[in-house]
Design an enzyme around this catalytic site. Structure first.
Site, PDB file in Angstrom:
ATOM      1  N   CYS A 204       2.958   8.394   1.891  1.00 47.09           N
ATOM      2  CA  CYS A 204       3.554   7.452   2.464  1.00 47.09           C
ATOM      3  C   CYS A 204       3.771   6.152   1.923  1.00 47.09           C
ATOM      4  CB  CYS A 204       2.351   7.239   3.975  1.00 47.09           C
ATOM      5  SG  CYS A 204       2.918   5.595   5.136  1.00 47.09           S
TER       6      CYS A 204
ATOM      7  N   CYS B 116       5.504  -7.665   7.373  1.00 48.74           N
ATOM      8  CA  CYS B 116       6.549  -7.082   8.205  1.00 48.74           C
ATOM      9  C   CYS B 116       6.733  -8.242   9.186  1.00 48.74           C
ATOM     10  CB  CYS B 116       6.075  -5.779   8.860  1.00 48.74           C
ATOM     11  SG  CYS B 116       7.448  -5.114  10.135  1.00 48.74           S
TER      12      CYS B 116
ATOM     13  N   CYS C  80      -1.613   3.266   5.302  1.00 51.71           N
ATOM     14  CA  CYS C  80      -1.117   2.031   5.130  1.00 51.71           C
ATOM     15  C   CYS C  80      -1.591   1.351   6.343  1.00 51.71           C
ATOM     16  CB  CYS C  80       0.482   1.960   5.133  1.00 51.71           C
ATOM     17  SG  CYS C  80       0.948   3.252   4.292  1.00 51.71           S
TER      18      CYS C  80
ATOM     19  N   LEU D 265       7.636   4.313  19.625  1.00 54.01           N
ATOM     20  CA  LEU D 265       7.899   3.919  20.907  1.00 54.01           C
ATOM     21  C   LEU D 265       6.870   3.362  21.708  1.00 54.01           C
ATOM     22  CD1 LEU D 265      10.334   4.401  22.739  1.00 54.01           C
ATOM     23  CD2 LEU D 265       9.341   6.208  23.947  1.00 54.01           C
ATOM     24  N   HIS D 266       5.726   3.929  21.703  1.00 53.47           N
ATOM     25  CA  HIS D 266       4.524   3.386  22.184  1.00 53.47           C
ATOM     26  C   HIS D 266       4.434   2.910  23.693  1.00 53.47           C
ATOM     27  CE1 HIS D 266       3.028   3.438  18.078  1.00 53.47           C
ATOM     28  NE2 HIS D 266       4.103   2.572  17.653  1.00 53.47           N
TER      29      HIS D 266
ATOM     30  N   GLU E 212       0.705  -1.176  -0.024  1.00 53.34           N
ATOM     31  CA  GLU E 212       0.093   0.098  -0.002  1.00 53.34           C
ATOM     32  C   GLU E 212       0.853   1.510  -0.066  1.00 53.34           C
ATOM     33  OE1 GLU E 212      -3.249  -2.059   3.003  1.00 53.34           O
ATOM     34  OE2 GLU E 212      -2.500  -0.098   3.527  1.00 53.34           O
TER      35      GLU E 212
ATOM     36  N   CYS F 171      -0.497  -3.947  14.869  1.00 54.34           N
ATOM     37  CA  CYS F 171      -0.300  -3.498  13.467  1.00 54.34           C
ATOM     38  C   CYS F 171      -0.789  -4.513  12.399  1.00 54.34           C
ATOM     39  CB  CYS F 171       0.939  -3.245  13.535  1.00 54.34           C
ATOM     40  SG  CYS F 171       1.598  -2.808  11.727  1.00 54.34           S
TER      41      CYS F 171
ATOM     42  N   CYS G  33       4.393  -6.306  15.644  1.00 49.96           N
ATOM     43  CA  CYS G  33       3.957  -5.419  16.859  1.00 49.96           C
ATOM     44  C   CYS G  33       2.507  -5.783  16.797  1.00 49.96           C
ATOM     45  CB  CYS G  33       4.049  -3.846  16.213  1.00 49.96           C
ATOM     46  SG  CYS G  33       5.788  -3.555  16.024  1.00 49.96           S
TER      47      CYS G  33
ATOM     48  N   GLY H  30       5.982  -2.404   6.298  1.00 51.17           N
ATOM     49  CA  GLY H  30       7.269  -3.095   6.709  1.00 51.17           C
ATOM     50  C   GLY H  30       8.288  -1.927   7.512  1.00 51.17           C
TER      51      GLY H  30
HETATM   52  N1  SAH Z   1       7.774  -0.150  10.874  1.00 48.44           N
HETATM   53  C1  SAH Z   1       7.733   1.280  10.899  1.00 48.44           C
HETATM   54  C2  SAH Z   1       7.281   2.280   9.970  1.00 48.44           C
HETATM   55  C3  SAH Z   1       5.829   1.430   9.365  1.00 48.44           C
HETATM   56  S1  SAH Z   1       4.794   1.560  10.618  1.00 48.44           S
HETATM   57  C4  SAH Z   1       7.712   1.554  12.426  1.00 48.44           C
HETATM   58  O1  SAH Z   1       7.064   0.685  13.021  1.00 48.44           O
HETATM   59  O2  SAH Z   1       7.786   2.430  12.821  1.00 48.44           O
HETATM   60  C5  SAH Z   1       4.134   3.275  10.839  1.00 48.44           C
HETATM   61  C6  SAH Z   1       3.619   3.855  12.207  1.00 48.44           C
HETATM   62  O3  SAH Z   1       2.509   3.116  12.365  1.00 48.44           O
HETATM   63  C7  SAH Z   1       4.304   3.166  13.405  1.00 48.44           C
HETATM   64  O4  SAH Z   1       4.739   4.292  14.621  1.00 48.44           O
HETATM   65  C8  SAH Z   1       3.357   1.997  14.043  1.00 48.44           C
HETATM   66  O5  SAH Z   1       3.690   1.887  15.212  1.00 48.44           O
HETATM   67  C9  SAH Z   1       2.082   2.701  13.578  1.00 48.44           C
HETATM   68  N2  SAH Z   1       1.083   1.842  13.512  1.00 48.44           N
HETATM   69  C10 SAH Z   1       0.919   0.643  13.460  1.00 48.44           C
HETATM   70  N3  SAH Z   1      -0.174   0.108  13.478  1.00 48.44           N
HETATM   71  C11 SAH Z   1      -1.026   0.918  14.080  1.00 48.44           C
HETATM   72  C12 SAH Z   1      -2.452   0.992  14.597  1.00 48.44           C
HETATM   73  N4  SAH Z   1      -3.111   0.216  14.583  1.00 48.44           N
HETATM   74  N5  SAH Z   1      -2.819   2.441  14.947  1.00 48.44           N
HETATM   75  C13 SAH Z   1      -1.943   3.239  15.064  1.00 48.44           C
HETATM   76  N6  SAH Z   1      -0.769   3.392  15.034  1.00 48.44           N
HETATM   77  C14 SAH Z   1      -0.282   2.058  14.149  1.00 48.44           C
HETATM   78 FE1  SF4 Z   2       6.160  -3.746  11.326  1.00 53.80          FE
HETATM   79 FE2  SF4 Z   2       6.054  -1.116  12.085  1.00 53.80          FE
HETATM   80 FE3  SF4 Z   2       3.901  -2.703  11.790  1.00 53.80          FE
HETATM   81 FE4  SF4 Z   2       5.714  -3.094  13.984  1.00 53.80          FE
HETATM   82  S1  SF4 Z   2       4.375  -1.338  13.476  1.00 53.80           S
HETATM   83  S2  SF4 Z   2       4.909  -4.549  12.718  1.00 53.80           S
HETATM   84  S3  SF4 Z   2       7.576  -2.690  12.760  1.00 53.80           S
HETATM   85  S4  SF4 Z   2       5.019  -2.268  10.306  1.00 53.80           S
END
Ligand code: SAH
Ligand code: SF4
Length: 345
Positions: A104, A111, A335, A217-218, A91, A118, A115, A161
Site C-alpha cells: 500500500c 492530504c 497507512c 464512499l462512506h 508511509e 482520516c 476527510c 494522499g
Molecule cells: N485518498 C484516497 C486513498 C487513500 S485513503 C481515498 O480517500 O480513497 C485509503 C482509504 O482509507 C480510503 O477509503 C479512506 O476513506 C480510508 N480511511 C481513511 N481513514 C480511515 C480510518 N480512520 N478508518 C478506516 N478507513 C479509513
Molecule cells: Fe485524503 Fe483519502 Fe484521507 Fe480523505 S481519506 S483525507 S482523501 S487520504
C-alpha cells in the site's frame, strides 16, 4: 540532484546519448534497475566502472530513507515510515496474507481533502510526491521480497494522499510499474483508491488503463457524506455517480466502494438502503471496514452486529459486500488507514 526514478526510458536514452554511450546501454540500465531490482549503479556490474560512477554522480538512486520499521504482532503486516529529502515523511505498508503480497503506497505527504476521520487528512496537505517517489516505495518492498525469494502480487494506491489530486505523477508511476520493458507489473493487479474527484475519474476512464478503481464512499446521502468528506460539497453524489457510471461504461470494470463503518453515524440500514438506490444497475462491490479510530476524530468503530446487518442488507439487494478485518491495527498500519487487501478480480 535528479532522481533516477523520475526519468522515463526516453529521458535516460537521451542522457546516455549525450554522454556518448552506446544505444543499448539505456535499456540495459533500465532493466537492471526495474527488472533485476539493482539498488543502485554500483550493483550493475555489467557496466564499465566509469559509467557506473557517472550514473552515481549525476543521479540519486533513492529519495527514500527508511526511518521506522514496524511489524504487526502477527508478523503479517510490515509498515515503513520513509523520510524524503526535504524531511517530509510518508508511509508505505506491506501486507502478507496467504499467497498475497500487497503493498500500500502513498502519493502525497499529507492530504488536502480533509476527510474528518482520516489521520492523513488531519495532517493537511504538505506536498505531492514525484512519480519517482511513488515508484520507489514499490521497489523498496520488491527488493526486500526478492531477497527472500518472494515477490509482490498486488499494489494498492491507498496510502497517504489523494492519488487523483496528484494525477500526472500517479499515472506516470503506474505506467512505469506497468512497463513491460521494466518492472512489468500487471495493471489488473493494481488498485487505485480515490475520495471521488469526479472530473479526474472521467479522465481516468478515458485513458483506459486496466487498473482497478476503488471509490471511498462512506455515506450515501449528501448531508452525511459532506459532513465526513468535505469534497462531497464540490462533487456531490449525483456528480460522483455519473462519473463512476461513465467509468464503468467505458472500461467495463467493476468498481469497488469503500465504507468505513462509524458507530451510529454511517452504519445504519437506512444508509445501506440509500446506497442500493444510488448504485442501482451498477456492477460494484462494497468493502466495509470498521473505522480505525484516530486522534483527531471522536467516532468509534461500529459493532460486529451492525456491520453484519449492513452487509446483509446490501447482499439481500444483490450488492456483494466484504467485511474487511483491520490488519496490523496494533501498528496503525494501512497507512494509518484502510490498508485493505483488495481482492483480485
Ligand atoms: N485518498 C484516497 C486513498 C487513500 S485513503 C481515498 O480517500 O480513497 C485509503 C482509504 O482509507 C480510503 O477509503 C479512506 O476513506 C480510508 N480511511 C481513511 N481513514 C480511515 C480510518 N480512520 N478508518 C478506516 N478507513 C479509513
Ligand atoms: Fe485524503 Fe483519502 Fe484521507 Fe480523505 S481519506 S483525507 S482523501 S487520504
Amino acid at each position: 540532484m535528479a532522481s533516477f526514478f523520475d526519468l522515463s526510458l526516453d529521458q535516460l536514452t537521451t542522457t546516455l546519448d549525450k554522454w556518448g554511450e552506446a544505444k543499448y546501454r539505456a535499456k540495459q540500465i533500465w532493466q537492471a534497475v526495474y527488472r533485476d531490482l539493482a539498488p543502485g549503479p554500483e550493483a550493475i556490474t555489467t557496466l564499465a566502472k566509469p559509467l557506473r560512477q557517472r550514473l552515481a554522480a549525476e543521479f540519486t538512486f533513492g529519495n527514500l530513507t527508511s526511518v521506522v520499521e514496524a511489524k504487526s504482532s502477527d508478523g503479517q503486516t510490515h509498515k515503513r515510515l520513509f523520510r524524503l529529502p526535504d524531511g517530509r515523511q510518508i508511509e508505505a505498508v506491506l501486507m502478507g496474507y496467504e499467497q498475497r503480497r500487497t503493498t500500500c503506497i502513498s502519493t502525497q505527504a499529507g492530504c488536502a481533502m480533509g476527510c474528518v476521520f482520516c489521520a492523513t487528512g488531519q495532517m493537511g496537505f504538505l506536498r505531492h510526491l514525484s512519480a519517482g517517489e511513488i515508484v520507489e516505495q514499490v521497489l523498496w518492498f520488491a527488493r526486500e521480497l526478492k531477497a527472500k525469494e518472494d515477490r509482490l502480487s498486488n499494489i494498492v494506491v491507498m496510502g497517504m494522499g489523494e492519488p487523483l489530486h496528484n494525477y500526472d505523477a500517479t499515472m506516470a508511476a503506474i505506467d512505469r510499474l506497468n512497463d513491460p520493458e521494466g518492472f512489468n507489473f500487471g495493471a489488473r493487479r493494481i488498485t487505485l483508491s480515490t475520495v471521488g474527484l469526479a472530473p479526474m475519474i472521467e479522465r481516468f476512464a478515458a485513458e483506459k488503463r486496466q487498473v482497478n478503481l476503488a471509490v471511498s464512499l462512506h455515506a450515501a446521502t449528501d448531508d452525511l457524506r459532506s459532513e465526513l468528506l468535505p469534497i462531497n460539497k464540490k462533487y456531490p453524489l449525483a456528480v460522483l455517480f455519473a462519473a463512476v457510471r461513465h467509468y464503468f461504461e467505458t472500461t467495463k470494470r467493476r468498481v469497488t466502494f469503500e465504507w468505513a463503518l462509524i458507530q451510529g453515524k454511517n452504519d445504519s440500514v437506512q444508509q445501506a438502503r440509500a446506497f442500493v438506490a444510488l448504485a442501482k444497475g451498477l456492477p460494484c462491490h462494497v468493502n466495509v471496514i470498521p473505522l480505525n479510530p484516530t486522534r483527531g476524530y471522536g467516532g468509534q468503530a461500529t459493532t460486529r452486529e451492525r456491520a453484519a446487518a449492513f452487509k446483509a442488507l446490501l447482499e439481500a439487494n444483490g450488492v456483494p459486500c466484504t467485511i474487511r478485518v483491520r490488519r496490523g491495527i496494533d501498528i496503525n498500519a494501512g497507512c494509518g488507514q484502510l490498508a485493505v487487501e483488495t481482492r483480485q478480480r
